[in-house]
Design a protein around this motif. Structure first.
Motif, mmCIF file in Angstrom:
data_model
loop_
_atom_site.group_PDB
_atom_site.id
_atom_site.type_symbol
_atom_site.label_atom_id
_atom_site.label_comp_id
_atom_site.label_asym_id
_atom_site.label_seq_id
_atom_site.Cartn_x
_atom_site.Cartn_y
_atom_site.Cartn_z
ATOM 1 N N TYR A 1 -4.193 4.340 4.994
ATOM 2 C CA TYR A 1 -2.912 3.659 5.253
ATOM 3 C C TYR A 1 -2.413 3.933 6.667
ATOM 4 O O TYR A 1 -1.937 3.018 7.357
ATOM 5 N N ARG B 1 -6.484 7.836 0.601
ATOM 6 C CA ARG B 1 -5.770 6.572 0.776
ATOM 7 C C ARG B 1 -4.648 6.682 1.812
ATOM 8 O O ARG B 1 -4.337 5.731 2.509
ATOM 9 N N HIS C 1 0.833 -1.200 0.000
ATOM 10 C CA HIS C 1 0.000 0.000 0.000
ATOM 11 C C HIS C 1 0.871 1.254 0.000
ATOM 12 O O HIS C 1 0.562 2.244 -0.696
ATOM 13 N N TYR D 1 2.222 1.783 -3.402
ATOM 14 C CA TYR D 1 1.165 2.268 -4.291
ATOM 15 C C TYR D 1 0.949 3.763 -4.077
ATOM 16 O O TYR D 1 0.767 4.529 -5.044
#
Length: 375
Positions: free
Chosen positions: A193, A189, A173, A176
């Protein structure tokens, strides 16, 4: 076999005369404590000196008979007189406590009591040796605990694998996120996270704490297992036990016999005159007779609890006198101090405190009749 051979390694030649270097000391150690054979000293035809219990018959030299050392008598201590002088018992029950002792073993402690003035004492077999049923139950309990520990170990290993997957997901993650352009989507996001990373760190701390706690528990159980195995081994091999008198004196008692049919054992203290309890006539042991359990419950020495005979269940005498752990092996006596039985066990009921059981004293005397003095 003549004992002359003992001296051969210790003779050094010097012309035709022998010089004894160390054989006399060894000979004294071997001979003096163990036998009463006559010793002889002579010189052979080569000039060597010999000390033996069997001189040669063809000697031309004179044979000297050595004087025998006087036997050393071991003193006998009168514990009976000493305890009476120390405590001055004023009634039969106080007198009975003089004969009651605490017995210490590798497995714990219990009680016992003298039944002869020459040091014989009775106790329960389970006080000095762990019964097979208790041993099996103990081993089963330890085995169950070790199985629970193994399941917990497997659970911790599974959680560690799950945490590793969690860490790998976070790493993916994070990678990304680095490839996303700045904007609302990346911010959303990034917040997700961070929350997952915080959760991961919390779970990691919890897992580390549980691992430390598990390792400490595992260490304690392993130590307890080693100690249990050692105590069981010592208890199995032990034939002498520490007994503690009313005045705190510690003595060693040897195991003479154990009963095959009852929870009874006979010990003996040597070289002491001891107080002793006498059996109660069966006719005096009836329902309602006042009785007193003497022993060392829960580590308290020289304790007495009162009750009555509530029934006779051969080979047991049933009583409501309180019998606690540590009372086992002690005497159950009448008011005149004579013994009814050997406190053995307590059966707990649902509605009241419990019922105590003592093995009939006359059964104990029958079991060990061949090992007891005829007085």
């Amino acid at each position: 076999m003549p004992m002359t051979w003992l001296l051969r390694p210790f003779v050094r030649h010097n012309g035709r005369r022998g010089v004894l270097l160390g054989g006399l000391g060894l000979l004294a150690l071997v001979v003096a404590p163990t036998g009463t054979a006559q010793l002889y000293k002579y010189q052979d035809e080569h000039g060597f000196w010999h000390y033996t219990d069997r001189p040669r018959s063809d000697l031309r030299q004179p044979v000297e008979t050595l004087p025998q050392p006087a036997a050393v008598a071991r003193p006998t201590r009168d514990l009976n007189a000493r305890l009476r002088e120390r405590f001055s018992p004023q009634n039969p029950l106080q007198e009975a406590t003089l004969s009651t002792v605490q017995i210490k073993t590798a497995l714990g402690s219990g009680s016992g009591f003298f039944i002869s003035n020459s040091g014989h004492l009775l106790t329960n077999q389970h006080v000095i040796k762990l019964p097979e049923s208790d041993r099996a139950a103990l081993q089963q309990a330890v085995g169950d605990t070790e199985q629970r520990i193994d399941r917990q170990r497997q659970n911790l290993a599974w959680r560690a694998r799950e945490m590793e997957k969690f860490r790998e997901d976070l790493a993916r993650h994070e990678a990304y996120l680095r490839g996303l352009p700045e904007g609302a989507e990346k911010a959303r996001r990034q917040t997700y996270y961070q929350s997952q990373r915080n959760q991961y760190q919390t779970l990691q701390r919890e897992l580390a704490a549980e691992r430390r706690e598990f390792q400490e528990t595992e260490r304690k159980i392993a130590t307890a297992r080693r100690q249990m195995d050692w105590k069981l081994a010592v208890a199995d091999a032990a034939n002498t036990f520490t007994i503690i008198l009313k005045d705190g004196t510690e003595l060693r008692a040897s195991l003479l016999a154990v009963s095959r049919n009852h929870d009874l054992a006979l010990l003996k203290v040597d070289q002491h005159v001891t107080p002793a309890l006498r059996p109660a006539p069966p006719a005096d042991v009836g329902h309602g007779a006042p009785v007193y359990a003497i022993g060392n419950p829960v580590g308290l020495r020289d304790s007495i609890s009162a009750g009555v005979v509530s029934g006779i269940d051969p080979p047991f005498v049933r009583t409501d006198a309180k019998i606690y752990p540590g009372n086992s092996g002690g005497p159950l006596v009448l008011a005149d101090g004579r013994v009814v039985g050997i406190n053995t066990m307590k059966r707990i009921t649902h509605k009241f405190e419990g019922i105590g059981y003592a093995i009939d004293m006359h059964i104990a005397l029958q079991e060990f009749a061949s090992a007891l003095p005829r007085d």
